[in-house]
Motif scaffolding. Structure first.
Motif, PDB file in Angstrom:
ATOM      1  N   GLU A  70       0.825  -1.210   0.000  1.00 20.02           N
ATOM      2  CA  GLU A  70       0.000   0.000   0.000  1.00 20.02           C
ATOM      3  C   GLU A  70       0.863   1.265   0.000  1.00 20.02           C
ATOM      4  O   GLU A  70       0.325   2.372  -0.048  1.00 20.02           O
ATOM      5  CB  GLU A  70      -0.903   0.013   1.242  1.00 20.02           C
ATOM      6  CG  GLU A  70      -1.881  -1.140   1.309  1.00 20.02           C
ATOM      7  CD  GLU A  70      -2.702  -1.115   2.592  1.00 20.02           C
ATOM      8  OE1 GLU A  70      -2.921  -0.003   3.136  1.00 20.02           O
ATOM      9  OE2 GLU A  70      -3.103  -2.194   3.060  1.00 20.02           O
ATOM     10  N   LEU A  71       2.155   1.095   0.045  1.00 21.28           N
ATOM     11  CA  LEU A  71       3.065   2.232   0.091  1.00 21.28           C
ATOM     12  C   LEU A  71       3.439   2.703  -1.303  1.00 21.28           C
ATOM     13  O   LEU A  71       3.499   1.917  -2.253  1.00 21.28           O
ATOM     14  CB  LEU A  71       4.345   1.864   0.844  1.00 21.28           C
ATOM     15  CG  LEU A  71       4.194   1.429   2.296  1.00 21.28           C
ATOM     16  CD1 LEU A  71       5.531   0.936   2.828  1.00 21.28           C
ATOM     17  CD2 LEU A  71       3.683   2.584   3.153  1.00 21.28           C
ATOM     18  N   SER A  72       3.743   3.983  -1.395  1.00 18.73           N
ATOM     19  CA  SER A  72       4.298   4.567  -2.613  1.00 18.73           C
ATOM     20  C   SER A  72       5.721   5.021  -2.289  1.00 18.73           C
ATOM     21  O   SER A  72       5.933   5.745  -1.310  1.00 18.73           O
ATOM     22  CB  SER A  72       3.449   5.758  -3.054  1.00 18.73           C
ATOM     23  OG  SER A  72       4.053   6.425  -4.142  1.00 18.73           O
ATOM     24  N   ILE A  73       6.689   4.589  -3.078  1.00 23.71           N
ATOM     25  CA  ILE A  73       8.093   4.941  -2.863  1.00 23.71           C
ATOM     26  C   ILE A  73       8.507   5.935  -3.943  1.00 23.71           C
ATOM     27  O   ILE A  73       8.276   5.709  -5.131  1.00 23.71           O
ATOM     28  CB  ILE A  73       9.010   3.695  -2.934  1.00 23.71           C
ATOM     29  CG1 ILE A  73       8.532   2.609  -1.959  1.00 23.71           C
ATOM     30  CG2 ILE A  73      10.447   4.084  -2.652  1.00 23.71           C
ATOM     31  CD1 ILE A  73       8.556   3.019  -0.500  1.00 23.71           C
ATOM     32  N   ARG A  74       9.109   7.040  -3.520  1.00 26.44           N
ATOM     33  CA  ARG A  74       9.546   8.065  -4.479  1.00 26.44           C
ATOM     34  C   ARG A  74      10.778   8.790  -3.958  1.00 26.44           C
ATOM     35  O   ARG A  74      11.161   8.654  -2.792  1.00 26.44           O
ATOM     36  CB  ARG A  74       8.422   9.085  -4.713  1.00 26.44           C
ATOM     37  CG  ARG A  74       8.026   9.876  -3.467  1.00 26.44           C
ATOM     38  CD  ARG A  74       7.131  11.045  -3.824  1.00 26.44           C
ATOM     39  NE  ARG A  74       6.633  11.762  -2.651  1.00 26.44           N
ATOM     40  CZ  ARG A  74       7.321  12.697  -1.985  1.00 26.44           C
ATOM     41  NH1 ARG A  74       8.563  13.026  -2.365  1.00 26.44           N
ATOM     42  NH2 ARG A  74       6.784  13.315  -0.944  1.00 26.44           N
ATOM     43  N   LYS A  75      11.395   9.559  -4.831  1.00 28.79           N
ATOM     44  CA  LYS A  75      12.506  10.414  -4.425  1.00 28.79           C
ATOM     45  C   LYS A  75      11.969  11.586  -3.604  1.00 28.79           C
ATOM     46  O   LYS A  75      10.888  12.109  -3.860  1.00 28.79           O
ATOM     47  CB  LYS A  75      13.244  10.950  -5.652  1.00 28.79           C
ATOM     48  CG  LYS A  75      13.915   9.876  -6.487  1.00 28.79           C
ATOM     49  CD  LYS A  75      15.109   9.269  -5.768  1.00 28.79           C
ATOM     50  CE  LYS A  75      16.252  10.267  -5.630  1.00 28.79           C
ATOM     51  NZ  LYS A  75      17.416   9.661  -4.941  1.00 28.79           N
ATOM     52  N   GLY A  76      12.752  12.018  -2.622  1.00 26.37           N
ATOM     53  CA  GLY A  76      12.369  13.169  -1.832  1.00 26.37           C
ATOM     54  C   GLY A  76      12.530  14.466  -2.603  1.00 26.37           C
ATOM     55  O   GLY A  76      13.326  14.555  -3.541  1.00 26.37           O
ATOM     56  N   VAL A  77      11.764  15.475  -2.198  1.00 26.49           N
ATOM     57  CA  VAL A  77      11.855  16.805  -2.803  1.00 26.49           C
ATOM     58  C   VAL A  77      12.039  17.836  -1.694  1.00 26.49           C
ATOM     59  O   VAL A  77      11.900  17.543  -0.502  1.00 26.49           O
ATOM     60  CB  VAL A  77      10.588  17.133  -3.636  1.00 26.49           C
ATOM     61  CG1 VAL A  77      10.452  16.174  -4.806  1.00 26.49           C
ATOM     62  CG2 VAL A  77       9.339  17.086  -2.765  1.00 26.49           C
ATOM     63  N   SER A  78      12.336  19.062  -2.093  1.00 32.86           N
ATOM     64  CA  SER A  78      12.698  20.108  -1.126  1.00 32.86           C
ATOM     65  C   SER A  78      11.688  20.263   0.003  1.00 32.86           C
ATOM     66  O   SER A  78      12.055  20.411   1.165  1.00 32.86           O
ATOM     67  CB  SER A  78      12.858  21.451  -1.846  1.00 32.86           C
ATOM     68  OG  SER A  78      13.903  21.398  -2.791  1.00 32.86           O
ATOM     69  N   GLY A  79      10.409  20.220  -0.310  1.00 32.13           N
ATOM     70  CA  GLY A  79       9.394  20.454   0.708  1.00 32.13           C
ATOM     71  C   GLY A  79       9.235  19.335   1.721  1.00 32.13           C
ATOM     72  O   GLY A  79       8.482  19.482   2.692  1.00 32.13           O
ATOM     73  N   ASP A  80       9.944  18.209   1.525  1.00 33.63           N
ATOM     74  CA  ASP A  80       9.813  17.071   2.438  1.00 33.63           C
ATOM     75  C   ASP A  80      10.685  17.195   3.687  1.00 33.63           C
ATOM     76  O   ASP A  80      10.514  16.422   4.638  1.00 33.63           O
ATOM     77  CB  ASP A  80      10.202  15.767   1.726  1.00 33.63           C
ATOM     78  CG  ASP A  80       9.275  15.412   0.577  1.00 33.63           C
ATOM     79  OD1 ASP A  80       8.102  15.829   0.619  1.00 33.63           O
ATOM     80  OD2 ASP A  80       9.736  14.724  -0.353  1.00 33.63           O
ATOM     81  N   GLY A  81      11.626  18.125   3.693  1.00 35.39           N
ATOM     82  CA  GLY A  81      12.627  18.167   4.750  1.00 35.39           C
ATOM     83  C   GLY A  81      12.059  18.263   6.153  1.00 35.39           C
ATOM     84  O   GLY A  81      12.539  17.604   7.085  1.00 35.39           O
ATOM     85  N   ARG A  82      11.026  19.075   6.320  1.00 37.36           N
ATOM     86  CA  ARG A  82      10.437  19.251   7.656  1.00 37.36           C
ATOM     87  C   ARG A  82       9.863  17.942   8.192  1.00 37.36           C
ATOM     88  O   ARG A  82      10.037  17.606   9.366  1.00 37.36           O
ATOM     89  CB  ARG A  82       9.362  20.332   7.604  1.00 37.36           C
ATOM     90  CG  ARG A  82       8.771  20.674   8.956  1.00 37.36           C
ATOM     91  CD  ARG A  82       7.791  21.837   8.845  1.00 37.36           C
ATOM     92  NE  ARG A  82       7.313  22.252  10.148  1.00 37.36           N
ATOM     93  CZ  ARG A  82       6.448  23.239  10.348  1.00 37.36           C
ATOM     94  NH1 ARG A  82       5.999  23.938   9.314  1.00 37.36           N
ATOM     95  NH2 ARG A  82       6.039  23.539  11.569  1.00 37.36           N
TER      96      ARG A  82
END
Length: 279
Positions: free
Chosen positions: A120-132
């Motif tokens: 049920e998970l989605s795996i993706r690369k992180g982006v700038s807004g994910d840091g927090r």
């Protein structure tokens, strides 16, 4: 993956952790951090070097130029210099032949790959807004294990677009890993997950994605780096992915004897407090 020889890494250390970074003429860098009234220098933070005794005089001169009181050398062997005040054998866990690593040949990665199709998970690369969000997961993990939070939200904001892989469930990030590399060796820098989603196996899916990416990028080996004190289950987890134990030693070299003694006393006190928390 984040290139640990890049300006992106330097910026994360400077802006995110308050370090002063210096690059050496023969290659490599030194990051100097404030620790209360003291200054501690780390060559090639946070991965160390293959031989801490090579070019040691040049490293010491560069650390002194940064006004460091102590040099912390991370290497497979101990520093042989007479100014070495303490040696800490940490050990690390490494997949030595990443190009020969096959996810079908070990139970943990094989089960993760089989589960991937129905996850049920989605795996993706992180982006700038994910840091927090990544920093919040990191903090929660540190607190659960009674550790000390050493990495800031700004640090995670800066490394996330380059280093992170994230797991999402119903549109919300529930886990992540941060991965770096230098030359042909990959490094597991950080990882955390939301315990409420443990049944979805976010760590398994993230480790599978991390090792696939590192292998497919042509890296020859992968270092999981030392496991924090009191987290034997994490060491077992790294072994389950094919890692084997390798020596790793931190040598404390005094550049200012009296101030180095003060640093050592503070570190001993911190270790005692951490053991008490773990109890």
């Amino acid at each position: 993956m984040l290139d640990l020889s890049s300006s992106h890494w330097d910026r994360a250390l400077v802006e995110g952790l308050g370090a002063t970074v210096s690059h050496m003429l023969g290659g490599g860098s030194i990051a100097c951090f404030r620790a209360g009234p003291f200054r501690i220098a780390y060559p090639d933070f946070a991965i160390g070097s293959s031989d801490c005794n090579r070019d040691l005089d040049a490293v010491i001169r560069a650390a002194k130029d940064l006004r460091a009181d102590m040099l912390r050398l991370q290497s497979p062997c101990a520093c042989e210099d007479s100014r070495t005040r303490a040696v800490h054998p940490l050990g690390t866990i490494v997949i030595g032949d990443l190009q020969g690593w096959n996810e079908r040949q070990r139970e943990k990665p094989r089960r993760a790959a089989n589960r991937e199709r129905r996850s049920e998970l989605s795996i993706r690369k992180g982006v700038s807004g994910d840091g927090r969000r990544l920093h919040a997961l990191y903090l929660a993990t540190v607190r659960r294990h009674g550790g000390a939070a050493r990495y800031t939200e700004r640090y995670f904001e800066l490394i996330t677009p380059y280093a992170s892989i994230v797991a999402e469930h119903e549109g919300a990030i529930c886990g992540f890993v941060c991965v770096g590399f230098r030359e042909a060796r990959g490094y597991y820098l950080h990882g955390a997950h939301d315990p409420e989603t443990r049944g979805l196996y976010p760590s398994d899916q993230l480790f599978l994605a991390m090792l696939r990416e590192a292998r497919d990028a042509g890296l020859r080996s992968f270092d999981f780096l030392p496991t924090p004190l009191g987290q034997a289950s994490l060491s077992a987890y790294k072994h389950a992915w094919g890692g084997v134990d390798e020596p790793l030693v931190v040598s404390d070299v005094a550049l200012n004897l009296w101030r180095a003694r003060g640093i050592a006393a503070a570190m001993r006190a911190e270790r005692v407090l951490r053991r008490l928390k773990l109890r």
